[in-house]
Each structure stands twice: as structure tokens, then as C-alpha cells.
Scaffold this motif. Structure first.
Motif, PDB file in Angstrom:
ATOM      1  N   ASP A 284     -12.816 -25.601 -14.995  1.00 47.55           N
ATOM      2  CA  ASP A 284     -13.516 -26.622 -14.523  1.00 47.55           C
ATOM      3  C   ASP A 284     -13.345 -28.034 -15.632  1.00 47.55           C
ATOM      4  O   ASP A 284     -14.326 -28.037 -16.235  1.00 47.55           O
ATOM      5  N   PRO A 285     -13.231 -29.473 -15.169  1.00 47.23           N
ATOM      6  CA  PRO A 285     -12.404 -30.335 -15.780  1.00 47.23           C
ATOM      7  C   PRO A 285     -14.260 -31.109 -15.867  1.00 47.23           C
ATOM      8  O   PRO A 285     -14.440 -31.080 -16.595  1.00 47.23           O
ATOM      9  N   ARG A 286     -15.192 -30.794 -14.648  1.00 45.31           N
ATOM     10  CA  ARG A 286     -16.791 -31.129 -15.183  1.00 45.31           C
ATOM     11  C   ARG A 286     -16.932 -30.799 -15.626  1.00 45.31           C
ATOM     12  O   ARG A 286     -18.301 -31.642 -16.475  1.00 45.31           O
ATOM     13  N   VAL A 287     -17.594 -29.225 -16.049  1.00 43.97           N
ATOM     14  CA  VAL A 287     -18.103 -28.915 -17.994  1.00 43.97           C
ATOM     15  C   VAL A 287     -17.020 -29.217 -18.779  1.00 43.97           C
ATOM     16  O   VAL A 287     -17.290 -29.702 -20.421  1.00 43.97           O
ATOM     17  N   ARG A 288     -15.444 -29.434 -19.135  1.00 43.05           N
ATOM     18  CA  ARG A 288     -15.129 -30.210 -19.979  1.00 43.05           C
ATOM     19  C   ARG A 288     -15.562 -31.768 -20.404  1.00 43.05           C
ATOM     20  O   ARG A 288     -15.802 -31.719 -21.332  1.00 43.05           O
ATOM     21  N   GLU A 289     -15.174 -31.955 -19.247  1.00 46.94           N
ATOM     22  CA  GLU A 289     -16.278 -33.625 -19.170  1.00 46.94           C
ATOM     23  C   GLU A 289     -17.566 -33.838 -19.822  1.00 46.94           C
ATOM     24  O   GLU A 289     -17.929 -35.041 -20.305  1.00 46.94           O
ATOM     25  N   ALA A 290     -18.818 -33.093 -19.966  1.00 51.41           N
ATOM     26  CA  ALA A 290     -19.860 -32.715 -19.532  1.00 51.41           C
ATOM     27  C   ALA A 290     -20.346 -32.434 -21.362  1.00 51.41           C
ATOM     28  O   ALA A 290     -20.957 -33.247 -22.743  1.00 51.41           O
ATOM     29  N   ALA A 337     -23.590 -36.089 -18.814  1.00 51.79           N
ATOM     30  CA  ALA A 337     -23.492 -34.720 -19.548  1.00 51.79           C
ATOM     31  C   ALA A 337     -24.144 -34.143 -18.096  1.00 51.79           C
ATOM     32  O   ALA A 337     -23.363 -32.968 -17.273  1.00 51.79           O
ATOM     33  N   LYS A 338     -25.230 -33.487 -18.462  1.00 49.86           N
ATOM     34  CA  LYS A 338     -26.193 -32.672 -17.305  1.00 49.86           C
ATOM     35  C   LYS A 338     -26.046 -32.592 -16.156  1.00 49.86           C
ATOM     36  O   LYS A 338     -25.979 -31.870 -15.210  1.00 49.86           O
ATOM     37  N   ASP A 339     -25.736 -33.784 -15.534  1.00 50.03           N
ATOM     38  CA  ASP A 339     -25.202 -34.282 -14.153  1.00 50.03           C
ATOM     39  C   ASP A 339     -24.081 -33.295 -13.582  1.00 50.03           C
ATOM     40  O   ASP A 339     -24.305 -33.151 -12.693  1.00 50.03           O
ATOM     41  N   LEU A 340     -22.981 -33.750 -14.472  1.00 53.52           N
ATOM     42  CA  LEU A 340     -21.622 -32.679 -14.068  1.00 53.52           C
ATOM     43  C   LEU A 340     -21.740 -31.453 -14.127  1.00 53.52           C
ATOM     44  O   LEU A 340     -21.103 -30.663 -13.500  1.00 53.52           O
ATOM     45  N   LEU A 341     -22.492 -30.570 -15.435  1.00 55.67           N
ATOM     46  CA  LEU A 341     -22.558 -29.413 -15.852  1.00 55.67           C
ATOM     47  C   LEU A 341     -23.473 -28.963 -14.329  1.00 55.67           C
ATOM     48  O   LEU A 341     -23.721 -27.844 -13.004  1.00 55.67           O
ATOM     49  N   GLU A 342     -24.664 -29.780 -13.515  1.00 54.51           N
ATOM     50  CA  GLU A 342     -25.068 -29.800 -11.895  1.00 54.51           C
ATOM     51  C   GLU A 342     -24.506 -29.455 -10.888  1.00 54.51           C
ATOM     52  O   GLU A 342     -24.212 -28.390 -10.421  1.00 54.51           O
ATOM     53  N   GLN A 343     -23.544 -29.840 -11.180  1.00 55.05           N
ATOM     54  CA  GLN A 343     -22.460 -30.184  -9.611  1.00 55.05           C
ATOM     55  C   GLN A 343     -21.478 -29.419  -9.898  1.00 55.05           C
ATOM     56  O   GLN A 343     -20.941 -29.005  -8.960  1.00 55.05           O
ATOM     57  N   ALA A 344     -21.326 -29.062 -11.529  1.00 56.36           N
ATOM     58  CA  ALA A 344     -20.200 -27.404 -11.865  1.00 56.36           C
ATOM     59  C   ALA A 344     -20.996 -26.301 -11.399  1.00 56.36           C
ATOM     60  O   ALA A 344     -20.510 -24.753 -11.517  1.00 56.36           O
ATOM     61  N   GLY A 345     -22.379 -25.909 -11.114  1.00 52.51           N
ATOM     62  CA  GLY A 345     -23.054 -24.731 -10.744  1.00 52.51           C
ATOM     63  C   GLY A 345     -23.696 -24.733 -12.161  1.00 52.51           C
ATOM     64  O   GLY A 345     -24.132 -23.173 -12.034  1.00 52.51           O
ATOM     65  N   HIS A 346     -23.958 -25.026 -13.138  1.00 57.90           N
ATOM     66  CA  HIS A 346     -24.581 -24.729 -14.557  1.00 57.90           C
ATOM     67  C   HIS A 346     -25.804 -25.988 -14.396  1.00 57.90           C
ATOM     68  O   HIS A 346     -26.738 -25.643 -15.754  1.00 57.90           O
ATOM     69  N   GLY A 347     -26.906 -25.447 -13.376  1.00 57.08           N
ATOM     70  CA  GLY A 347     -27.509 -26.465 -14.016  1.00 57.08           C
ATOM     71  C   GLY A 347     -29.276 -26.085 -14.468  1.00 57.08           C
ATOM     72  O   GLY A 347     -29.727 -26.773 -14.752  1.00 57.08           O
ATOM     73  N   ASP A 348     -28.655 -24.476 -14.416  1.00 55.64           N
ATOM     74  CA  ASP A 348     -30.240 -23.738 -15.165  1.00 55.64           C
ATOM     75  C   ASP A 348     -29.697 -23.779 -16.203  1.00 55.64           C
ATOM     76  O   ASP A 348     -30.081 -22.803 -16.773  1.00 55.64           O
ATOM     77  N   GLY A 349     -29.027 -24.101 -16.887  1.00 55.32           N
ATOM     78  CA  GLY A 349     -27.883 -24.082 -18.789  1.00 55.32           C
ATOM     79  C   GLY A 349     -26.622 -22.711 -18.245  1.00 55.32           C
ATOM     80  O   GLY A 349     -26.344 -22.126 -17.103  1.00 55.32           O
ATOM     81  N   LEU A 350     -26.243 -23.580 -19.698  1.00 52.14           N
ATOM     82  CA  LEU A 350     -24.450 -22.292 -19.794  1.00 52.14           C
ATOM     83  C   LEU A 350     -24.418 -21.858 -21.083  1.00 52.14           C
ATOM     84  O   LEU A 350     -24.918 -22.574 -21.675  1.00 52.14           O
ATOM     85  N   GLU A 351     -23.691 -20.764 -20.681  1.00 57.39           N
ATOM     86  CA  GLU A 351     -24.268 -20.278 -22.307  1.00 57.39           C
ATOM     87  C   GLU A 351     -22.538 -19.768 -23.210  1.00 57.39           C
ATOM     88  O   GLU A 351     -21.909 -19.622 -22.013  1.00 57.39           O
ATOM     89  N   LEU A 352     -22.540 -20.413 -23.963  1.00 57.93           N
ATOM     90  CA  LEU A 352     -20.879 -20.382 -24.930  1.00 57.93           C
ATOM     91  C   LEU A 352     -20.879 -19.874 -26.168  1.00 57.93           C
ATOM     92  O   LEU A 352     -21.776 -19.921 -26.544  1.00 57.93           O
ATOM     93  N   THR A 353     -19.737 -19.868 -26.499  1.00 58.99           N
ATOM     94  CA  THR A 353     -19.690 -18.389 -27.585  1.00 58.99           C
ATOM     95  C   THR A 353     -17.933 -19.511 -28.370  1.00 58.99           C
ATOM     96  O   THR A 353     -17.367 -19.931 -28.365  1.00 58.99           O
ATOM     97  N   LEU A 354     -18.426 -20.466 -29.860  1.00 55.94           N
ATOM     98  CA  LEU A 354     -17.692 -20.635 -30.046  1.00 55.94           C
ATOM     99  C   LEU A 354     -17.131 -20.971 -31.387  1.00 55.94           C
ATOM    100  O   LEU A 354     -18.446 -20.906 -32.974  1.00 55.94           O
ATOM    101  N   ALA A 355     -16.084 -20.505 -31.719  1.00 57.48           N
ATOM    102  CA  ALA A 355     -15.013 -19.575 -33.450  1.00 57.48           C
ATOM    103  C   ALA A 355     -15.136 -20.891 -34.171  1.00 57.48           C
ATOM    104  O   ALA A 355     -14.997 -22.133 -33.794  1.00 57.48           O
TER     105      ALA A 355
END
Length: 505
Positions: A284-290, A337-355
Motif C-alpha cells: 500500500d503506497p500510503r503505508v510506505r509514504e507514512a 503519517a498517522k492520517d495516511l495510516l488511517e486511510q490505509a486501514g491502520h488507524g488502530d496501529g501497525l506492528e512491524l518487524t525490522l531486521a
């Protein structure tokens, strides 16, 4: 690589200063004006090689090859092309046949002249080893290329390619035609010859008759040492004259020490955060942009590179002559960034793993700090520190989200290695046929200005829509005795050519 990109990942840490001595680090040679230059650079002894045409994971190997063998061309520090063994490189009207005229005064160390047959043999050998060298010469049709006379050859390309001189600014190390045994270094036509030592601690002596003029230093020792602290300590203790690629912390500590100096090579190091476009949530480009907007680039630059570098703007090759200009600096905007994540359906937060890993100084620090910066935007990041000895085989170009590395290679190389749909390490899954077509069209454009503009536009698209967070470019940092002069100051391949480096009295 530099790509001079250390994708082979053999730069495992751990060789201590004691190992430097154990491997012959103090050879007993004395440095001095016109004497011996002792150069310590990055290298894992287990991966060292005499073959200049395949995968070259060690900087120490590249430095040694650049002293032993001539190349057709190399980049200058300013990014322009310097012809070496080639006297001229000219195209036909279609940009598919390039005539390469060679110097007539170059000779191998056994006295035989360097001929077009030797050059074409070497280029074909590089092409045959594409699987090892990231498709270095896939733009050439080496089978259709031919020898015109002893000092002229025609190079055919598979499609119109206006940047052949730049394509030849790489590992075009020329060896005698028919060379098959690389157990020992074959004869070369470069400024130095092997005089002793081994792959880990090579001793080279100058050739007074080299076509490029008598090198200023009689002897150069090239030592392979994997640990940046051990390399730096070698200079600080007087065991070496130059330590390449030291850490920013070492460079800062060296301030005020009149016995040494720090040589900066701007824009050499990059640890981009890599997101795969073909996997959730990065598809989702909105997530990358956020994620790009949540980065505090200045803080990363100050704490990881200690200010030795420049803030990044998500451009992969900002020092490349074709890099676009006038693009507004991307700055931190947590609210957006928060607005873009909400638009992408991650308004309640997003969990990621970064190596991440510790292959290069600060990679792990960068990941940890970046994770902290993403938290206010509602992104919770678990940082996993992977072992450096397996990172480049188990994580690189495989994980969804990880810390990458680029070492100052030009845009054309980045494209060939990582951006074209069939690139051998397309780590972000940037696969856009229209982009590939536009790249081919740019390379078929004879007008240099129009070609530069087209290549710049392609870089802008990757910056805006791609999967790289380029938060800064760090300076390459070499630590040298105050008596050392004329170290290379350019990025990537240019930095390996030290035949003009000298010791003052």
C-alpha cells in the motif's frame, strides 16, 4: 561494488588487533618518503580471491587488483569518466556498436604488449561470470563483439546504450588472453606487481615503466582486516599508514591528534530501510509514504553518522551526475503519517518487524532509533538484530523490512542490480514494465542533456513511489598518518585506486 555493494556479506566482525599481528600485520617494513605505504582495508581472509572478474567481496581484493591490472576506464571523484587503458570509446549512430581504441604503450609485467585480444578475452570472461558479479556486462553482446586490430576492438550492445563509457568504469581488469589459472595472480599491466606476501597481506612493488608515469611510492602493502576498530588501531599504533572505512566514532576521536588525519569521501555510505512492495502492508503506497514521513532524518544522521554526511531525501544516488535536482526535501510530519495510516486501514496501529545487523558501523543503531521514531505515528516496530555472517544470505533481498546497504555506486549500477524487473537483487520488488521501458529509452537517447533529464525522472519516481527510506548518506572515512597525501576522495570504485597515494617526509 561497490554495487560496490557488499552483498556477499562476508564482512563479519570479530578480527581483533591481535589477529592483525598474527597475520603478518607488522611486517617489519619501514614507511617513509618514496618507501612503503602500509594500507589496511576491509577484507575477510576466507573470501579473498585472485580472480578479478567474478564476485569480489573484499575491498582489499579490489585495491590489489587496481594496482596489478589496468582497466579500460574508471570514474573520477566528480563522477566523470577517466579513460585508462582505453584511448577513446566512440559509438556508431545507432549506439549499438562502440569502437574502443587502446593505448599502444601498455604492457604486461612479463613484457608482452596489451592487445585488443587480451581486452576482449577479459570482457568475455567477466560476462561469463554474470551470476557472480551481478550481471556486470549484460548490456553487451560479447559474442558478436570483435577484434579490429591489435589495439582496436568493436563492442556490440544488446540494445542502444549511450552510457558505454560509464559501463566500462568497473571491473574491466585486463589479463592476458587465455588465462585460466588464477591460483596465483596472472601478469597485469597495472602500476604495480606482486612482490611477495599473500592475499591477506600482499606486498606490491611499482613498475617504473608504467604508461601512466612512475608511481610516487616504491612499495605498497595491502592488508585485509575485517574489524574497523582494528584497522584504526593499526594506524594509531604506527603499524599502518592508512586505515580505510573507519567508524564515525573513530573519526571524531581522532580530532586533535596531530599524528593522524581523517580523509572524508562524501556520500559513500547508505543504510536505507528496505520495504518490499509485493507484500503487506508495504504493497500500500500510503503505508510506505507514512513510514517515510515518520523518519527524523537529521536525528538519524547526527546519531548514526555523528554528522559525517548529509540528510537524505529518499534518492538512492544523490551524488550521481544524473540525480534530479529541485526536489523538495522530505521532512518529518507525524500527523500526516498517522492520517495516511488511517486511510490505509491502520488507524488502530501497525506492528512491524525490522531486521538489522552489525556488518557496518551504526546499522543496528539506525534501526533501533528509526523504530523509536515510528512509534508516535502509531507504528510499533520490533527490531531483530541478525548475525552479520548470515545477514547478506538470509535477510538481504528476502525479508519484508530490513536495513540495507549501498556503497556509493552510480545510478546505472543500482538500476542493473536492484531496480529492473529482472535485476538479480530486486530487493523492493520494484517491477514496473513502463519504468523499465523508459530506462531503455533513456539509454537510447544520444543527447546527453535529454538523457540526464530522463534518468533523473526515473530516480524521482523511485524516490516518490518506491520502497527505500534513504534517511542520510554518510561519508566514507579513512584514517591516515599525517604524512599520507593524495588518498582518493571519490565514492565507490574510484576510491580503490591508490597508485598516486604517497608518503611525505
Amino acid at each position: 561494488m561497490k554495487r560496490f555493494r557488499a552483498a556477499a556479506g562476508v564482512f563479519a566482525l570479530g578480527l581483533a588487533m591481535s589477529a592483525l599481528s598474527a597475520c603478518g600485520g607488522d611486517s617489519g617494513s619501514a614507511s617513509g618518503s618514496d618507501g612503503t605505504l602500509r594500507y589496511v582495508t576491509v577484507g575477510a581472509p576466507a573470501a579473498a580471491t585472485n580472480d578479478p572478474h567474478g564476485g569480489i567481496p573484499n575491498q582489499s581484493d579490489l585495491v590489489r587488483f587496481a594496482l596489478l591490472y589496468d582497466v579500460l576506464a574508471k570514474p573520477r571523484a566528480d563522477g566523470t569518466t577517466e579513460l585508462r587503458l582505453a584511448a577513446s570509446i566512440t559509438p556508431d549512430d545507432k549506439l549499438t556498436t562502440w569502437t574502443v581504441k587502446l593505448r599502444t604503450d601498455a604492457a604486461f609485467s612479463d613484457g608482452s604488449p596489451v592487445r585488443a585480444a587480451d581486452v576482449l578475452f577479459s570482457l568475455r570472461r567477466i560476462h561469463a561470470k554474470s551470476a557472480e558479479n551481478f550481471g556486470r556486462f549484460t548490456m553487451f553482446d560479447v559474442a558478436a563483439s570483435r577484434i579490429v586490430d591489435d589495439h582496436t576492438l568493436e563492442l556490440k550492445t544488446t540494445a542502444p546504450y549511450a552510457e558505454v563509457p560509464r559501463a566500462l568504469e568497473s571491473i574491466t581488469f585486463v589479463v592476458p588472453e587465455g588465462t585460466t589459472n588464477f591460483d596465483e595472480p596472472p601478469a597485469g599491466s597495472g602500476p604495480y606487481t606482486m612482490a611477495g606476501g599473500n592475499l591477506q597481506n600482499a606486498v606490491l612493488e611499482r613498475k617504473d615503466e608504467w604508461w601512466g608515469g612512475r608511481p610516487p611510492t616504491e612499495r605498497i602493502e595491502v592488508r585485509a582486516v575485517i574489524d574497523p576498530q582494528a584497522r584504526a588501531q593499526a594506524v594509531l599504533s604506527g603499524q599502518a599508514d592508512v586505515a580505510s572505512s573507519v567508524s564515525p566514532a573513530t573519526a571524531r576521536q581522532a580530532r586533535g591528534n596531530d599524528a593522524v588525519k581523517v580523509v572524508r569521501r562524501p556520500g559513500v555510505i547508505m543504510y536505507p530501510f528496505v520495504m518490499r512492495l509485493d507484500r503487506e502492508p508495504f504493497d500500500d503506497p500510503r503505508v510506505r509514504e507514512a513510514i517515510k514521513l515518520a523518519a527524523d532524518r537529521k536525528e538519524l544522521l547526527d546519531k548514526v553518522f555523528l554528522g559525517f554526511g548529509k540528510v537524505g531525501n529518499d534518492l538512492l544516488t544523490p551524488a550521481d551526475p544524473t540525480s534530479p535536482t529541485g526536489i523538495p526535501q522530505r521532512t518529518r510530519d507525524v500527523a500526516e503519517a498517522k492520517d495516511l495510516l488511517e486511510q490505509a486501514g491502520h488507524g488502530d496501529g501497525l506492528e512491524l518487524t525490522l531486521a538489522t545487523t552489525t556488518s557496518y558501523p551504526g546499522m543496528d543503531t539506525a534501526a533501533t532509533l528509526f523504530a523509536q521514531q515510528l512509534e508516535p505515528a502509531g507504528i510499533t516496530v520490533k527490531v531483530v538484530n541478525e548475525p552479520p555472517d548470515t545477514y547478506w544470505t538470509e535477510v538481504f533481498a528476502k525479508r519484508d523490512f530490513y536495513t540495507g546497504y549501498f556503497g556509493g555506486i552510480p545510478f546505472l549500477d543500482v538500476t542493473r542490480v536492484s531496480l529492473l524487473a529482472d535485476a538479480p537483487t530486486n530487493e523492493t520488488a520494484w517491477k514496473r514494465p513502463a519504468w523499465d521501458d523508459a530506462f531503455a529509452e533513456a539509454l537510447a537517447t544520444a543527447d546527453a542533456g535529454a538523457r540526464k533529464a530522463a534518468l533523473g525522472e526515473l530516480q524521482r519516481q523511485v524516490r516518490d513511489e518506491g520502497g527505500y527510506v534513504v534517511w542520510a548518506t554518510g561519508d566514507g572515512l579513512d584514517l591516515a598518518s599525517s604524512r599520507v597525501a593524495d588518498l582518493p576522495t571519490g565514492p565507490g570504485f574510484e576510491s580503490q585506486f591508490i597508485e598516486r597515494t604517497r608518503l611525505t617526509s
